[in-house]
Write an enzyme that holds these catalytic residues in place. Structure first.
Site, PDB file in Angstrom:
ATOM      1  N   GLN A 268      74.655  -9.076  71.337  1.00  0.00           N
ATOM      2  CA  GLN A 268      75.552  -7.993  70.925  1.00  0.00           C
ATOM      3  C   GLN A 268      76.927  -8.146  71.583  1.00  0.00           C
ATOM      4  OE1 GLN A 268      74.880  -5.519  68.595  1.00  0.00           O
ATOM      5  NE2 GLN A 268      77.033  -4.996  68.837  1.00  0.00           N
TER       6      GLN A 268
ATOM      7  N   LYS B  25      69.782  -1.198  64.979  1.00  0.00           N
ATOM      8  CA  LYS B  25      69.267  -2.482  64.485  1.00  0.00           C
ATOM      9  C   LYS B  25      67.763  -2.581  64.764  1.00  0.00           C
ATOM     10  CE  LYS B  25      73.734  -4.713  65.070  1.00  0.00           C
ATOM     11  NZ  LYS B  25      74.609  -5.588  65.860  1.00  0.00           N
TER      12      LYS B  25
ATOM     13  N   ASP C  68      73.755 -13.942  63.254  1.00  0.00           N
ATOM     14  CA  ASP C  68      75.045 -13.264  63.071  1.00  0.00           C
ATOM     15  C   ASP C  68      76.076 -14.161  62.396  1.00  0.00           C
ATOM     16  OD1 ASP C  68      75.212 -10.618  63.769  1.00  0.00           O
ATOM     17  OD2 ASP C  68      75.344 -11.011  65.915  1.00  0.00           O
TER      18      ASP C  68
END
Ligand code: NDP
Length: 306
Positions: free
Chosen positions: A97, A53, A120
């Site tokens: 994450q 990422k 997200d």
């Protein structure tokens, strides 16, 4: 007959190249978009995801801010680290994450991330907006799958979509996105009865289970579009040989890495029976990153171009 490959790498490149001029415009007018990435501890898979990422951010000219608190971080300590990001005018998106170490209450942490930075799309507000089909960041994996289906002109209205898996990050948002495209949606899970029969009714079959090659040919209606979200590591050589007959490249990769990747659908059955399918790797994975970048740019535009 062999299904047409839905090429995630190609769609990834298309999406990223469409983002470049938008990033250049933001940079010229105000500043580059900025993504904060929080990686707690030493989960090797998470480290690889985060590295990819961050690398993609750098390739595109998106600023990344990395926080790497240690494995034994408590919920309070993590909140303390995330909190300043939630009001920082230089930060457009915040990504924590998953999975987090067991001692951390993930839901409490994500509650601090406001919808305006929820890159997200995992927060309650973003999910509520999805249910109501209102604008908000969408979970990247299902959003990427929808983007790919649309770019391949696969029609969804009136089609029967069957999704195996009901997680908050893949299965459920996927079901809602397809419902909003007027598909007729069935969601299956570990308590579903007659799973093969349910799956065989699918014009569009999405597997998001986490079980290597679980959906065999009995689960696929000939001509179905099959989307395989699963990313499973095979460490048994005999299994690799069984699932990838006549693919010496896979075996060579296995010998080199000590593992091979397989999705949730039997690869030969998927290839032979489907009309279109996503390979593993190279199908869904690259779309997830592309949509993360798209969400970051979108949030930056909403912060900087008002
Ligand atoms: P979860 O473990 O959160 O959810 C798995 C789902 O599968 C659950 O709803 C579970 O049902 C269901 N399930 C498990 N076993 C069975 C069974 N025997 N029959 C029917 N349903 C079953 O996984 P995620 O949604 O997070 O991920 C799914 C897969 O996708 C994983 O392999 C993951 O690595 C991969 N993934 C890939 C991404 C990518 O970018 N390519 C991104 C995200 C995930 P129940 O709810 O009843 O327990």
């Amino acid at each position: 007959m062999s299904g047409v490959i839905l090429d995630g790498k190609k769609i990834n490149q298309e999406i990223l190249s469409e983002l470049r001029p938008r990033i250049a415009a933001l940079t010229a007018k105000a500043r580059p978009p900025a993504l904060a990435v929080v990686l707690v501890g030493n989960n090797p898979a998470s480290q690889i995801y985060v590295r990819n990422k961050v690398k993609t951010c750098h390739e595109l000219g998106i600023r990344s801010i990395e926080l790497t608190p240690p494995e034994n971080t408590t919920t309070e300590e993590l909140i303390e680290q995330v909190l300043p990001l939630t009001t920082d005018p230089e930060v457009d998106g915040i990504l924590v994450q998953m999975p987090l170490p067991k001692q951390i209450d993930a839901e409490r942490v994500t509650r601090y991330i406001d919808i305006s930075r929820d890159v997200d799309g995992f927060g309650i507000e973003s999910l509520g907006a999805l249910v109501l089909n209102r604008p908000a960041p969408r979970a990247c994996t299902p959003a990427g799958i929808l983007e790919m289906l649309q770019r391949y002109h696969i029609s969804l209205a009136g089609k029967h979509a069957v999704i195996v898996g009901r997680s908050d990050i893949v299965g459920k948002p996927m079901a809602l996105l397809l419902l909003h495209q007027n598909a007729t949606v069935t969601i299956c899970h570990s308590r579903t009865q007659n799973l093969a029969e349910e799956c065989r009714r699918a014009d569009i079959l999405v597997a998001a289970i986490g079980r290597p090659a679980m959906l065999t040919r009995d689960f696929i209606k000939p001509g179905a579009v099959v989307i395989d979200v699963g990313m499973n590591r095979l460490t048994d050589r005999a299994e690799v040989e069984r699932l990838f007959p006549g693919e010496p490249a896979r075996l060579a990769a296995f010998e080199k890495n000590g593992a091979a990747l397989v999705g949730d659908v039997d690869p030969s059955a998927m290839k032979e029976l489907s009309s279109y399918y996503t390979p593993v790797p190279g199908g869904v994975g690259p779309l997830t990153i592309a949509m993360l970048m798209a969400n970051t740019v979108q949030l930056a535009e909403s912060h900087l171009l008002q």
